[in-house]
Design a protein around this motif. Sequence first.
Motif, PDB file in Angstrom:
ATOM      1  N   GLN A  87      37.114   6.869  11.957  1.00 32.17           N
ATOM      2  CA  GLN A  87      37.510   7.112  10.569  1.00 32.17           C
ATOM      3  C   GLN A  87      37.728   8.605  10.301  1.00 32.17           C
ATOM      4  OE1 GLN A  87      34.442   5.344   8.171  1.00 32.17           O
ATOM      5  NE2 GLN A  87      34.757   3.281   9.003  1.00 32.17           N
ATOM      6  N   ASN A  88      37.149   9.445  11.156  1.00 34.55           N
ATOM      7  CA  ASN A  88      37.234  10.899  10.964  1.00 34.55           C
ATOM      8  C   ASN A  88      38.217  11.562  11.921  1.00 34.55           C
ATOM      9  OD1 ASN A  88      35.185  10.901   8.954  1.00 34.55           O
ATOM     10  ND2 ASN A  88      33.674  10.657  10.571  1.00 34.55           N
ATOM     11  N   GLY A  89      39.000  10.754  12.659  1.00 33.22           N
ATOM     12  CA  GLY A  89      39.995  11.350  13.542  1.00 33.22           C
ATOM     13  C   GLY A  89      39.785  10.978  14.989  1.00 33.22           C
ATOM     14  N   ARG A  90      40.500  11.676  15.864  1.00 35.18           N
ATOM     15  CA  ARG A  90      40.437  11.437  17.303  1.00 35.18           C
ATOM     16  C   ARG A  90      40.279  12.768  18.027  1.00 35.18           C
ATOM     17  NH1 ARG A  90      40.662   6.820  15.505  1.00 35.18           N
ATOM     18  NH2 ARG A  90      41.566   4.988  16.505  1.00 35.18           N
ATOM     19  N   CYS A  91      39.989  12.680  19.318  1.00 34.53           N
ATOM     20  CA  CYS A  91      39.852  13.887  20.127  1.00 34.53           C
ATOM     21  C   CYS A  91      41.207  14.305  20.687  1.00 34.53           C
ATOM     22  CB  CYS A  91      38.880  13.646  21.283  1.00 34.53           C
ATOM     23  SG  CYS A  91      37.166  13.550  20.767  1.00 34.53           S
ATOM     24  N   PRO A  92      41.443  15.614  20.822  1.00 33.79           N
ATOM     25  CA  PRO A  92      42.702  16.085  21.406  1.00 33.79           C
ATOM     26  C   PRO A  92      42.818  15.679  22.875  1.00 33.79           C
ATOM     27  CG  PRO A  92      41.516  17.868  20.291  1.00 33.79           C
ATOM     28  CD  PRO A  92      40.579  16.712  20.388  1.00 33.79           C
ATOM     29  N   GLU A  93      44.033  15.743  23.381  1.00 29.29           N
ATOM     30  CA  GLU A  93      44.274  15.460  24.789  1.00 29.29           C
ATOM     31  C   GLU A  93      43.456  16.406  25.663  1.00 29.29           C
ATOM     32  OE1 GLU A  93      48.124  14.912  27.802  1.00 29.29           O
ATOM     33  OE2 GLU A  93      48.393  15.553  25.710  1.00 29.29           O
ATOM     34  N   ASP A  94      43.003  15.885  26.813  1.00 27.86           N
ATOM     35  CA  ASP A  94      42.214  16.657  27.782  1.00 27.86           C
ATOM     36  C   ASP A  94      40.823  17.015  27.276  1.00 27.86           C
ATOM     37  OD1 ASP A  94      44.293  16.599  29.646  1.00 27.86           O
ATOM     38  OD2 ASP A  94      45.225  18.382  28.772  1.00 27.86           O
ATOM     39  N   THR A  95      40.332  16.291  26.270  1.00 25.60           N
ATOM     40  CA  THR A  95      38.935  16.412  25.847  1.00 25.60           C
ATOM     41  C   THR A  95      38.336  15.016  25.812  1.00 25.60           C
ATOM     42  OG1 THR A  95      39.287  16.107  23.465  1.00 25.60           O
ATOM     43  CG2 THR A  95      39.566  18.348  24.342  1.00 25.60           C
ATOM     44  N   ILE A  96      37.010  14.935  25.715  1.00 34.78           N
ATOM     45  CA  ILE A  96      36.342  13.654  25.525  1.00 34.78           C
ATOM     46  C   ILE A  96      35.385  13.761  24.345  1.00 34.78           C
ATOM     47  CG2 ILE A  96      36.490  13.019  27.965  1.00 34.78           C
ATOM     48  CD1 ILE A  96      33.413  13.641  28.107  1.00 34.78           C
ATOM     49  N   PRO A  97      35.131  12.640  23.655  1.00 39.97           N
ATOM     50  CA  PRO A  97      34.154  12.664  22.563  1.00 39.97           C
ATOM     51  C   PRO A  97      32.732  12.607  23.120  1.00 39.97           C
ATOM     52  CG  PRO A  97      35.062  10.462  22.782  1.00 39.97           C
ATOM     53  CD  PRO A  97      35.762  11.312  23.793  1.00 39.97           C
ATOM     54  N   ILE A  98      31.853  13.448  22.614  1.00 48.36           N
ATOM     55  CA  ILE A  98      30.452  13.456  23.023  1.00 48.36           C
ATOM     56  C   ILE A  98      29.596  13.397  21.773  1.00 48.36           C
ATOM     57  CG2 ILE A  98      28.625  14.710  24.211  1.00 48.36           C
ATOM     58  CD1 ILE A  98      30.742  16.068  25.903  1.00 48.36           C
ATOM     59  N   ARG A  99      28.732  12.393  21.691  1.00 49.05           N
ATOM     60  CA  ARG A  99      27.859  12.282  20.532  1.00 49.05           C
ATOM     61  C   ARG A  99      26.924  13.489  20.479  1.00 49.05           C
ATOM     62  NH1 ARG A  99      22.749  10.536  19.196  1.00 49.05           N
ATOM     63  NH2 ARG A  99      22.563   9.661  17.093  1.00 49.05           N
ATOM     64  N   ARG A 100      26.861  14.105  19.312  1.00 45.15           N
ATOM     65  CA  ARG A 100      26.046  15.317  19.144  1.00 45.15           C
ATOM     66  C   ARG A 100      24.558  14.970  19.270  1.00 45.15           C
ATOM     67  NH1 ARG A 100      27.757  19.807  16.594  1.00 45.15           N
ATOM     68  NH2 ARG A 100      29.369  18.626  15.504  1.00 45.15           N
ATOM     69  N   THR A 101      23.840  15.740  20.064  1.00 40.95           N
ATOM     70  CA  THR A 101      22.388  15.604  20.182  1.00 40.95           C
ATOM     71  C   THR A 101      21.736  16.563  19.197  1.00 40.95           C
ATOM     72  OG1 THR A 101      22.501  14.989  22.512  1.00 40.95           O
ATOM     73  CG2 THR A 101      20.400  15.797  21.709  1.00 40.95           C
ATOM     74  N   THR A 102      20.909  16.040  18.317  1.00 40.90           N
ATOM     75  CA  THR A 102      20.262  16.864  17.299  1.00 40.90           C
ATOM     76  C   THR A 102      18.814  17.161  17.681  1.00 40.90           C
ATOM     77  OG1 THR A 102      19.445  14.980  16.017  1.00 40.90           O
ATOM     78  CG2 THR A 102      21.687  15.749  15.532  1.00 40.90           C
ATOM     79  N   ILE A 133      30.728  10.126  34.617  1.00 38.41           N
ATOM     80  CA  ILE A 133      31.798  11.073  34.326  1.00 38.41           C
ATOM     81  C   ILE A 133      32.840  10.379  33.465  1.00 38.41           C
ATOM     82  CG2 ILE A 133      33.622  12.518  35.309  1.00 38.41           C
ATOM     83  CD1 ILE A 133      31.840  12.786  37.809  1.00 38.41           C
ATOM     84  N   GLN A 134      32.945  10.800  32.211  1.00 35.74           N
ATOM     85  CA  GLN A 134      33.877  10.171  31.280  1.00 35.74           C
ATOM     86  C   GLN A 134      35.261  10.801  31.392  1.00 35.74           C
ATOM     87  OE1 GLN A 134      32.357   9.221  27.472  1.00 35.74           O
ATOM     88  NE2 GLN A 134      34.354   8.995  26.499  1.00 35.74           N
ATOM     89  N   ILE A 135      36.299   9.949  31.344  1.00 37.35           N
ATOM     90  CA  ILE A 135      37.678  10.450  31.386  1.00 37.35           C
ATOM     91  C   ILE A 135      38.468  10.052  30.144  1.00 37.35           C
ATOM     92  CG2 ILE A 135      37.699  10.338  33.911  1.00 37.35           C
ATOM     93  CD1 ILE A 135      39.614   7.854  33.541  1.00 37.35           C
ATOM     94  N   ASN A 136      37.893   9.213  29.279  1.00 39.80           N
ATOM     95  CA  ASN A 136      38.614   8.650  28.141  1.00 39.80           C
ATOM     96  C   ASN A 136      38.312   9.440  26.875  1.00 39.80           C
ATOM     97  OD1 ASN A 136      38.721   6.662  25.710  1.00 39.80           O
ATOM     98  ND2 ASN A 136      39.967   5.677  27.278  1.00 39.80           N
ATOM     99  N   ASN A 137      39.324   9.726  26.061  1.00 35.12           N
ATOM    100  CA  ASN A 137      39.094  10.527  24.854  1.00 35.12           C
ATOM    101  C   ASN A 137      39.112   9.694  23.571  1.00 35.12           C
ATOM    102  OD1 ASN A 137      41.819  10.003  24.468  1.00 35.12           O
ATOM    103  ND2 ASN A 137      42.324  12.098  23.852  1.00 35.12           N
ATOM    104  N   GLU A 138      39.111   8.367  23.694  1.00 38.84           N
ATOM    105  CA  GLU A 138      39.171   7.515  22.505  1.00 38.84           C
ATOM    106  C   GLU A 138      37.873   6.774  22.212  1.00 38.84           C
ATOM    107  OE1 GLU A 138      42.945   5.400  21.713  1.00 38.84           O
ATOM    108  OE2 GLU A 138      43.465   5.944  23.760  1.00 38.84           O
ATOM    109  N   ILE A 139      37.047   6.548  23.230  1.00 35.32           N
ATOM    110  CA  ILE A 139      35.796   5.812  23.059  1.00 35.32           C
ATOM    111  C   ILE A 139      34.632   6.749  23.356  1.00 35.32           C
ATOM    112  CG2 ILE A 139      34.406   3.850  23.823  1.00 35.32           C
ATOM    113  CD1 ILE A 139      36.955   3.045  22.360  1.00 35.32           C
ATOM    114  N   ALA A 140      33.647   6.789  22.460  1.00 33.33           N
ATOM    115  CA  ALA A 140      32.480   7.657  22.622  1.00 33.33           C
ATOM    116  C   ALA A 140      31.273   6.844  23.059  1.00 33.33           C
ATOM    117  CB  ALA A 140      32.174   8.388  21.319  1.00 33.33           C
ATOM    118  N   MET A 141      30.603   7.272  24.117  1.00 33.96           N
ATOM    119  CA  MET A 141      29.377   6.620  24.544  1.00 33.96           C
ATOM    120  C   MET A 141      28.270   6.938  23.538  1.00 33.96           C
ATOM    121  SD  MET A 141      30.866   5.370  27.025  1.00 33.96           S
ATOM    122  CE  MET A 141      29.469   4.287  27.246  1.00 33.96           C
ATOM    123  N   GLY A 142      27.525   5.911  23.149  1.00 28.71           N
ATOM    124  CA  GLY A 142      26.464   6.095  22.164  1.00 28.71           C
ATOM    125  C   GLY A 142      26.948   6.043  20.733  1.00 28.71           C
TER     126      GLY A 142
END
Length: 331
Positions: free
Chosen positions: A31-46, A175-184
């Motif tokens: 809902q807040n957008g997508r990641c740019p090409e050549d990046t991956i989404p990583i859930r922020r650790t607080t 090792i994640q290669i996908n920029n559309e699905i975030a683990m966690g």
Amino acid sequence: MRPAYHPEGLFGGNKVVSQTKTPSMAQLWHQNGRCPEDTIPIRRTTREDVSRASSVKRYGRKKHRSLPNPMSVDPDLLNESGHQHAIAYVEGDKYYGAKATINVWQPKIQQSNEFSLSQIWILGGSFGADLNSIEAGWQVSPDLYGDNYTRLFTYWTSDAYQATGCYNLLCSGFIQINNEIAMGASISPISNYDGSQYDISILVWKDPKEGNWWMQFGSDYVLGYWPSFLFSYLADSATMIEWGGEVVNSEPDGEHTSTEMGSGRFPEEGFSKASYFRNIQIVDGSNNLRAPEGVGAFTEQSNCYDVQNGNSNAWGQYFYYGGPGRNSNCP
């Protein structure tokens, strides 16, 4: 990197095709957008995430002895570990992957240090200190994430959860290669009792050329891989596949937890009420995706959580599983 080979039958041929229409699955962060090409989404650790762990060293790791061995049920081990399961499994052959379509729910968790998950286990070695495991599915874990959302997750270990491995991307390994699905990240929408049903498809397979273990989410998203060098036994093949649910009962010496598994309903309630795995398949030595043979069922306490196997033209090999935990027959 990309996998050199996909399993034969994944895109047709001998694949069992379900007649059930499955609505598209999304993650709430989309809902807040997508990641740019050549990046991956990583859930922020607080800071709060880490502070909930028993120690910084154990953050993102399962507790020891959290794996069901259907071949040996030790009541003392059950009481010590507090982990309970309702699974279908195959063992004794060489397996090079597994697939399933998993019904998605949001089970209620009684204690913040408990969790409920539904996943695939890819296992190699014995159930001793050298156990290798690759795991993927969905989970609700307030201790790990700080909330009760249903989230996509992975896990791995090469020494029975002692010192290696972790959830998602919380340590090096997967090792994640996908920029559309975030683990966690949380999954949406969620199934409703006697209402709309939603499920996700997960495939884990060993690339016969490179030897790495790859994960695919749905029919379109190759998420990443576990390098073969992480493992000893799984560097060759798996010897057992398990599909099903797991919960933590944090008070094994007192009354049973009311943490739910799956939908929180027993298998006999059936579709739209009980949770299911459908089209469960294995990848064989010829890199063929096919229905498993000799599927067994296992649960430590069937009056708390249970499992029932089945077979149909639409769903192939399937099973219903889960339960409410504490009830009149599971005090």
